[in-house]
Design a protein around this motif. Structure first.
Motif, short mmCIF file in Angstrom:
data_model
loop_
_atom_site.label_atom_id
_atom_site.label_comp_id
_atom_site.label_asym_id
_atom_site.label_seq_id
_atom_site.Cartn_x
_atom_site.Cartn_y
_atom_site.Cartn_z
N ALA A 7 45.48 -23.36 -54.84
CA ALA A 7 45.41 -22.85 -56.21
C ALA A 7 46.77 -23.03 -56.86
CB ALA A 7 45.03 -21.37 -56.18
N THR A 8 46.82 -22.98 -58.18
CA THR A 8 48.05 -23.30 -58.91
C THR A 8 49.24 -22.50 -58.42
OG1 THR A 8 46.75 -23.85 -60.86
CG2 THR A 8 49.07 -23.44 -61.21
N GLY A 9 49.11 -21.18 -58.26
CA GLY A 9 50.22 -20.37 -57.77
C GLY A 9 50.59 -20.72 -56.35
N ASP A 10 49.57 -20.94 -55.50
CA ASP A 10 49.81 -21.31 -54.12
C ASP A 10 50.45 -22.70 -54.03
OD1 ASP A 10 48.67 -18.92 -53.34
OD2 ASP A 10 46.70 -19.81 -52.96
N TRP A 15 55.14 -25.89 -52.65
CA TRP A 15 56.20 -26.85 -52.95
C TRP A 15 57.57 -26.18 -52.89
CZ3 TRP A 15 57.26 -31.70 -52.80
CH2 TRP A 15 56.23 -32.63 -52.86
N SER A 16 57.66 -24.96 -53.37
CA SER A 16 58.94 -24.24 -53.30
C SER A 16 59.36 -24.05 -51.85
CB SER A 16 58.83 -22.88 -54.00
OG SER A 16 58.72 -23.05 -55.39
N ALA A 17 58.42 -23.70 -50.99
CA ALA A 17 58.73 -23.52 -49.57
C ALA A 17 59.15 -24.85 -48.93
CB ALA A 17 57.52 -22.94 -48.84
N ALA A 18 58.48 -25.94 -49.29
CA ALA A 18 58.83 -27.25 -48.75
C ALA A 18 60.23 -27.65 -49.21
CB ALA A 18 57.81 -28.29 -49.19
N LEU A 19 60.55 -27.40 -50.46
CA LEU A 19 61.89 -27.72 -50.97
C LEU A 19 62.94 -26.81 -50.33
CD1 LEU A 19 61.16 -28.43 -54.73
CD2 LEU A 19 61.64 -30.09 -52.92
N ASP A 20 62.59 -25.55 -50.06
CA ASP A 20 63.51 -24.64 -49.36
C ASP A 20 63.87 -25.22 -47.99
OD1 ASP A 20 63.48 -22.80 -51.44
OD2 ASP A 20 62.03 -21.45 -50.46
N ALA A 21 62.87 -25.71 -47.27
CA ALA A 21 63.10 -26.28 -45.94
C ALA A 21 64.00 -27.51 -46.03
CB ALA A 21 61.77 -26.63 -45.27
N LEU A 55 49.62 -30.82 -49.88
CA LEU A 55 50.59 -30.22 -50.79
C LEU A 55 50.28 -30.53 -52.23
CD1 LEU A 55 53.05 -28.44 -50.50
CD2 LEU A 55 54.45 -30.47 -50.38
N GLY A 56 49.73 -31.71 -52.48
CA GLY A 56 49.45 -32.10 -53.86
C GLY A 56 50.69 -32.63 -54.54
N PRO A 57 50.57 -32.99 -55.80
CA PRO A 57 51.73 -33.55 -56.51
C PRO A 57 52.79 -32.47 -56.78
CG PRO A 57 49.85 -33.31 -57.99
CD PRO A 57 49.37 -32.96 -56.63
N LEU A 58 54.01 -32.92 -56.91
CA LEU A 58 55.13 -32.03 -57.18
C LEU A 58 54.99 -31.42 -58.57
CD1 LEU A 58 58.03 -31.06 -56.30
CD2 LEU A 58 58.89 -33.04 -57.54
N PRO A 59 55.08 -30.09 -58.70
CA PRO A 59 55.05 -29.49 -60.03
C PRO A 59 56.24 -29.98 -60.86
CG PRO A 59 54.71 -27.82 -58.34
CD PRO A 59 55.11 -29.08 -57.65
N ARG A 63 60.78 -30.66 -60.30
CA ARG A 63 61.33 -32.02 -60.22
C ARG A 63 62.86 -32.04 -60.23
NH1 ARG A 63 59.87 -37.56 -61.41
NH2 ARG A 63 61.72 -38.64 -60.68
N PRO A 64 63.54 -31.28 -61.14
CA PRO A 64 65.01 -31.31 -61.09
C PRO A 64 65.57 -30.83 -59.75
CG PRO A 64 64.25 -30.36 -63.16
CD PRO A 64 63.05 -30.51 -62.27
N ARG A 65 64.96 -29.81 -59.17
CA ARG A 65 65.42 -29.33 -57.87
C ARG A 65 65.20 -30.38 -56.79
NH1 ARG A 65 63.00 -24.40 -54.29
NH2 ARG A 65 64.55 -24.55 -52.64
#
Length: 114
Positions: A7-10, A15-21, A55-59, A63-65
């Motif tokens: 879902a959109t929030g998930d 993606w935030s969790a993946a970028l955190d890692a 994961l789907g496409p990057l929100p 993108r800047p992060r």
């Protein structure tokens, strides 16, 4: 069996969790390359990063992060290459100092006068 995209929030949270890692991995690499840590024992690598499934496409707002993390990863990779090249050069120089040779064949003289 088909899987539904999150879902959109998930999706955003995933993606935030993946970028955190990724960010933690690049921070660890940057820390290892710092002068204070170069001569210390380094932790074992746990393996290559793989993106979470579905994961789907990057929100777009992430993108800047993601771009900033990629730039940091590329900078770390470049520094690692430069350090490895320097280490090889230093090892070659030490080998020449230890043997007293640059690797070229040395002339051999035999005293045949008897």
């Amino acid at each position: 069996m088909s899987t539904q995209p999150p879902a959109t929030g998930d999706w955003h949270a995933a993606w935030s969790a993946a970028l955190d890692a990724l960010e933690m991995d690049v921070a660890t690499a940057e820390e290892m390359l710092s002068g204070d840590h170069r001569n210390q024992e380094t932790p074992a690598v746990t393996g290559a990063w793989t993106p979470p499934a579905d994961l789907g496409p990057l929100p777009l707002d992430l993108r800047p992060r993601a771009d900033a993390i990629l730039a940091r990863q590329l900078a770390v990779a470049k520094e690692m290459v430069l350090i490895m090249v320097g280490n090889r050069r230093q090892a070659a120089m030490i080998a020449r100092v230890e043997t007293g040779s640059d690797g070229a064949a040395r002339p051999v003289y035999i005293n045949c006068a008897a």
